[in-house]
Design an enzyme around this catalytic site. Structure first.
Site: not given
Length: 263
Positions: A173, A204, A209
């Site tokens: 990511k 954010t 999760c």
């Protein structure tokens, strides 16, 4: 039959991340969410004020209770806190015939540690080898593999370093890089680059999760890994855009953004 997804993670009392974010995501994406709570945190928009891990026997009992009776179509892991819990959960996943999405949570959005330093080796040698998809952010890549990514070009290096520990796929990511939010999904042979606009929204909390839970939901519904990741990226991008203020600090992404008339 509604697919079942099991999250093995910590509780976030503020509702933005952890078990609470996972179950909201699963509901939003049309699967039945179930949970194994590994730790309880006192947590709000300002940070983590305390964390208490559950005994291994409590984690094992929750897992067996769900899997042996109800069954699961996918598993997602989050905060596992200690080496003992990491190794226990890895053993349980290894004995379950279902895809597993491993979010190797190391620190919270606010910088609070959620994984003991002594547990890192267990993540590398026990947990990552049983992962269908591992979803580390750049801080977690640095923790686990020692690769410090500062540009998009280095995402390949990061992916190779994490794949070396044994997951079938890795999603690196790149949200902490400047420019568009770009992620790299690869199994070592094929690459999928996922891009989304970056929204000027500081609320954010729970992004990681939510993304991992969305991937697990897609896998439970029978999507391939690339399909599940692409759908999850679309969902979490909308949730980030709609993130809202809560408390005095960093608010959560909006797990129910599609229910509120956004498309």
């Amino acid at each position: 039959m509604i697919p079942g997804v099991l999250t093995v993670a910590g509780s976030d009392s503020g509702g933005g991340a952890g078990i609470q974010a996972d179950l909201k995501t699963m509901l939003a994406l049309g699967v039945h969410g179930m949970s194994v709570i590994t730790a309880v945190t006192a947590q709000n928009s300002l940070g983590v004020q305390g964390a208490w891990e559950l005994p291994v026997e409590a984690v094992r009992a929750q897992y067996r209770s769900v899997v042996d009776d109800i069954g699961v179509q996918a598993i997602k892991t989050g905060m596992l806190a200690s080496a003992e819990l990491v190794e226990t959960v890895a053993e349980l996943i290894g004995g379950t015939d279902a895809p597993a999405v491993v979010d190797p949570v190391g620190v919270s959005k606010h910088g609070d540690s959620l994984l003991a330093a002594s547990a890192l080796d267990s993540v590398r040698t026990k947990l990552l080898p049983v992962a269908t998809v591992a979803t580390p952010n750049l801080d977690e890549v640095a923790q686990i593999a020692g690769v410090h990514v500062e540009s998009e070009e280095q995402l390949r290096e990061a992916a190779a370093a994490v794949l070396a520990y044994g997951p079938r796929w890795v999603l690196i990511k790149g949200g902490h890089l400047p420019g568009d939010a770009v992620d790299l999904l690869t199994d070592g042979s094929q690459e999928h680059w996922l891009r989304a606009p970056r929204y000027d929204n500081r609320h954010t909390h729970g992004t990681g999760c939510t993304l991992a839970s969305a991937i697990a939901s897609g896998l439970a519904k029978g999507l391939s890994v690339p399909e599940a990741v692409a759908a999850a990226k679309e969902y979490v991008t909308g949730a980030i855009e709609a993130g809202f203020a809560l408390g005095e600090g960093i608010g959560p992404v909006d797990h129910g953004w599609r229910f509120r008339g956004r498309s």
